[in-house]
Write a protein that holds these residues in place. Structure first.
Motif, PDB file in Angstrom:
ATOM      1  N   THR A   2      -2.021   9.748  -4.424  1.00  0.00           N
ATOM      2  CA  THR A   2      -0.925   9.349  -3.512  1.00  0.00           C
ATOM      3  C   THR A   2      -0.969   9.552  -2.151  1.00  0.00           C
ATOM      4  O   THR A   2      -1.833  10.656  -1.816  1.00  0.00           O
ATOM      5  N   PRO A   3      -1.174   8.510  -1.332  1.00  0.00           N
ATOM      6  CA  PRO A   3      -1.728   8.592   0.075  1.00  0.00           C
ATOM      7  C   PRO A   3      -0.570   9.694   0.881  1.00  0.00           C
ATOM      8  O   PRO A   3       0.551   9.786   0.642  1.00  0.00           O
ATOM      9  N   PRO A   4      -0.860  10.508   1.703  1.00  0.00           N
ATOM     10  CA  PRO A   4      -0.198  11.351   2.482  1.00  0.00           C
ATOM     11  C   PRO A   4       0.840  10.789   3.360  1.00  0.00           C
ATOM     12  O   PRO A   4       1.831  11.340   3.973  1.00  0.00           O
ATOM     13  N   LYS A   5       0.485   9.617   3.781  1.00  0.00           N
ATOM     14  CA  LYS A   5       1.258   8.804   4.811  1.00  0.00           C
ATOM     15  C   LYS A   5       1.570   7.593   4.318  1.00  0.00           C
ATOM     16  O   LYS A   5       0.799   6.767   3.661  1.00  0.00           O
ATOM     17  N   GLY A   6       2.506   6.848   4.835  1.00  0.00           N
ATOM     18  CA  GLY A   6       2.967   5.655   4.757  1.00  0.00           C
ATOM     19  C   GLY A   6       3.793   5.139   5.740  1.00  0.00           C
ATOM     20  O   GLY A   6       4.371   5.721   6.606  1.00  0.00           O
ATOM     21  N   LYS A   7       3.641   3.805   5.857  1.00  0.00           N
ATOM     22  CA  LYS A   7       4.432   3.121   7.069  1.00  0.00           C
ATOM     23  C   LYS A   7       5.962   2.918   6.691  1.00  0.00           C
ATOM     24  O   LYS A   7       6.349   2.835   5.792  1.00  0.00           O
ATOM     25  N   ALA A   8       6.740   3.537   7.815  1.00  0.00           N
ATOM     26  CA  ALA A   8       8.053   3.510   7.693  1.00  0.00           C
ATOM     27  C   ALA A   8       8.454   2.321   7.579  1.00  0.00           C
ATOM     28  O   ALA A   8       9.607   1.909   6.783  1.00  0.00           O
TER      29      ALA A   8
END
Length: 248
Positions: A2-8
């Protein structure tokens, strides 16, 4: 994994429902639409080479051609539960029943009267109508290629100037009743041209400003000027001749 960041959020172009319906019918590729607001146009193309050009303003708005009301005879109307029943019959293999929706675009809307269920409101042509009609009118414009075109500012100014010149000539050369009738005929002829241009070509010509602001107001001002000028001229001539002959 799972990527640690995601676009809002992600930015996407969302089309009007009517444009989506027309694109499904004409097989237009909305992802490759050419949006050129500087030239006030949006171009849609299909893989087969079909093209539709939607006239818009610099903010991306366009005029809806409200030519198909909910009571139009070409529309097929039915209750939503009947549409669901027909779908269930197809799923069960009952395909011999009537198919009123074959090869048609279907728009579902509420015609209930409750506060939380109603979808009625005003349009430019009707005080209270089914607002979902906006979707099929937009789709119909794109499918048929019949769009409302407004004349340019230069053309509007030219029409206003031309009507003003003709009104001035008629008012100045014709006096009394002939001048009034000529101006009325001019106004009626221009009104007929505006109506015919919109019905036949969906061309929106300016109507109120040229007729009220130019033809009739200018006619009234010129008539008032002629009355004042001619009365002053009559007084001047009477004053000159009264010095050499009797005023009687």
């Amino acid at each position: 994994g799972t990527p640690p960041k995601g676009k809002a959020f992600t930015q996407r172009r969302i089309w009007h429902m009517g444009i989506v319906l027309a694109a499904r019918t004409l097989n237009l590729d909305l992802e490759k639409a050419a949006v050129d607001l500087a030239q006030e146009r949006i171009s849609f193309r299909s893989p087969s080479g079909m093209e539709r050009i939607l006239p818009v303003d610099r903010n991306g708005f366009f005029y809806i051609n409200w030519e198909i009301p909910p009571q139009h005879p070409t529309l097929t109307c039915d209750a939503f539960e009947n549409v669901l029943r027909q779908d269930q019959e197809r799923r069960r293999g009952q395909t011999n029943t009537a198919a009123p929706w074959k090869d048609k675009l279907v728009v579902i809307g509420s015609n209930a009267t409750g506060n939380d269920l109603t979808d009625h409101g005003a349009t430019p042509l009707e005080k209270n109508t089914l607002l979902v009609s906006k979707h099929w009118n937009v789709a119909n414009s794109l499918i048929t290629g019949r769009f409302i075109h407004q004349t340019s500012l230069a053309a509007q100014v030219g029409l206003i100037a031309l009507l003003g010149i003709i009104t001035a000539i008629l008012t100045w050369r014709l006096s009394g009743l002939p001048g009034l009738l000529s101006v009325i005929v001019l106004a009626g002829g221009y009104l007929g041209i505006c109506v015919a241009a919109f019905i036949l070509q969906r061309l929106w010509l300016p109507m109120m400003l040229p007729l009220l602001g130019v033809v009739f107001i200018q006619y009234g001002l010129l008539v008032a000027y002629r009355v004042v000028f001619e009365q002053r001229e009559q007084r001047r001539v009477k004053g000159i001749f009264s010095k050499v002959v009797s005023p009687n």
